[in-house]
Motif scaffolding. Structure first.
Motif, PDB file in Angstrom:
ATOM      1  N   ASP A 140       0.803  -1.259  -0.040  1.00  0.00           N
ATOM      2  CA  ASP A 140       0.130   0.045   0.038  1.00  0.00           C
ATOM      3  C   ASP A 140       0.898   1.191  -0.014  1.00  0.00           C
ATOM      4  O   ASP A 140       0.626   2.278  -0.703  1.00  0.00           O
ATOM      5  CB  ASP A 140      -1.160   0.197   1.187  1.00  0.00           C
ATOM      6  N   GLU A 154       2.006  14.446 -13.747  1.00  0.00           N
ATOM      7  CA  GLU A 154       0.840  15.070 -14.402  1.00  0.00           C
ATOM      8  C   GLU A 154       0.995  16.627 -14.190  1.00  0.00           C
ATOM      9  O   GLU A 154       0.825  17.465 -15.110  1.00  0.00           O
ATOM     10  CB  GLU A 154      -0.463  14.666 -14.181  1.00  0.00           C
ATOM     11  N   GLU A 168       2.503   1.683  -3.400  1.00  0.00           N
ATOM     12  CA  GLU A 168       1.437   2.118  -4.494  1.00  0.00           C
ATOM     13  C   GLU A 168       1.014   3.571  -4.141  1.00  0.00           C
ATOM     14  O   GLU A 168       0.928   4.590  -5.064  1.00  0.00           O
ATOM     15  CB  GLU A 168       0.075   1.341  -3.947  1.00  0.00           C
ATOM     16  N   ASN A 169       1.208   4.072  -2.847  1.00  0.00           N
ATOM     17  CA  ASN A 169       1.079   5.591  -2.624  1.00  0.00           C
ATOM     18  C   ASN A 169       2.148   6.446  -3.346  1.00  0.00           C
ATOM     19  O   ASN A 169       1.864   7.603  -3.672  1.00  0.00           O
ATOM     20  CB  ASN A 169       0.755   6.002  -0.850  1.00  0.00           C
ATOM     21  N   TYR A 170       3.206   5.968  -3.102  1.00  0.00           N
ATOM     22  CA  TYR A 170       4.580   6.526  -3.574  1.00  0.00           C
ATOM     23  C   TYR A 170       4.297   6.556  -5.197  1.00  0.00           C
ATOM     24  O   TYR A 170       4.510   7.703  -5.589  1.00  0.00           O
ATOM     25  CB  TYR A 170       5.781   5.880  -3.220  1.00  0.00           C
ATOM     26  N   ASP A 171       3.782   5.602  -5.661  1.00  0.00           N
ATOM     27  CA  ASP A 171       3.711   5.557  -7.240  1.00  0.00           C
ATOM     28  C   ASP A 171       2.427   6.532  -7.580  1.00  0.00           C
ATOM     29  O   ASP A 171       2.743   7.279  -8.640  1.00  0.00           O
ATOM     30  CB  ASP A 171       3.516   3.901  -7.532  1.00  0.00           C
ATOM     31  N   ASP A 172       1.449   6.588  -6.825  1.00  0.00           N
ATOM     32  CA  ASP A 172       0.524   7.467  -7.073  1.00  0.00           C
ATOM     33  C   ASP A 172       0.940   9.034  -7.068  1.00  0.00           C
ATOM     34  O   ASP A 172       0.544   9.680  -7.822  1.00  0.00           O
ATOM     35  CB  ASP A 172      -0.803   7.388  -6.251  1.00  0.00           C
ATOM     36  N   PHE A 173       1.713   9.245  -5.878  1.00  0.00           N
ATOM     37  CA  PHE A 173       2.197  10.419  -5.836  1.00  0.00           C
ATOM     38  C   PHE A 173       3.022  10.808  -6.807  1.00  0.00           C
ATOM     39  O   PHE A 173       3.045  11.954  -7.502  1.00  0.00           O
ATOM     40  CB  PHE A 173       3.111  10.659  -4.313  1.00  0.00           C
ATOM     41  N   ASN A 174       3.897  10.137  -7.316  1.00  0.00           N
ATOM     42  CA  ASN A 174       4.744  10.241  -8.400  1.00  0.00           C
ATOM     43  C   ASN A 174       4.108  10.442  -9.702  1.00  0.00           C
ATOM     44  O   ASN A 174       4.419  11.260 -10.656  1.00  0.00           O
ATOM     45  CB  ASN A 174       5.949   9.387  -8.732  1.00  0.00           C
ATOM     46  N   SER A 175       3.132   9.846  -9.979  1.00  0.00           N
ATOM     47  CA  SER A 175       2.363   9.752 -11.097  1.00  0.00           C
ATOM     48  C   SER A 175       1.575  11.246 -11.214  1.00  0.00           C
ATOM     49  O   SER A 175       1.535  12.201 -12.152  1.00  0.00           O
ATOM     50  CB  SER A 175       1.135   8.903 -11.254  1.00  0.00           C
ATOM     51  N   SER A 176       1.014  11.575 -10.072  1.00  0.00           N
ATOM     52  CA  SER A 176       0.311  12.943  -9.918  1.00  0.00           C
ATOM     53  C   SER A 176       1.517  14.032  -9.841  1.00  0.00           C
ATOM     54  O   SER A 176       1.228  15.141 -10.958  1.00  0.00           O
ATOM     55  CB  SER A 176       0.043  13.145  -8.298  1.00  0.00           C
TER      56      SER A 176
END
Length: 65
Positions: free
Chosen positions: A36, A50, A39-47
């Motif tokens: 988890d 963008e 995944e949060n780090y990955d989501d953060f980096n994706s944001s």
């Protein structure tokens, strides 16, 4: 928008982009982190990616103002 204002805005955008790129390139979940957290780090980096793309588009559109 006059030339000086465009350059000033361009400089600010470039500064923010450099800071965001640094965060994106250095923010990594520890190897021992739970899935988890990773995944949060990955989501953060994706944001952040963008956000960088949006800023790049804004910077590139300065010539049209």
């Amino acid at each position: 928008m006059d030339k000086e204002s465009k350059q000033y805005t361009n400089n600010i955008i470039n500064k923010v982009l450099n800071e965001l790129w640094y965060i994106t390139n250095t923010a990594e979940a520890p190897e021992s982190a739970d899935e988890d957290v990773i995944e949060n780090y990955d989501d953060f980096n994706s944001s952040l990616d963008e956000a960088c793309q949006s800023l790049e588009e804004a910077r590139d559109s300065l010539d049209y103002l």
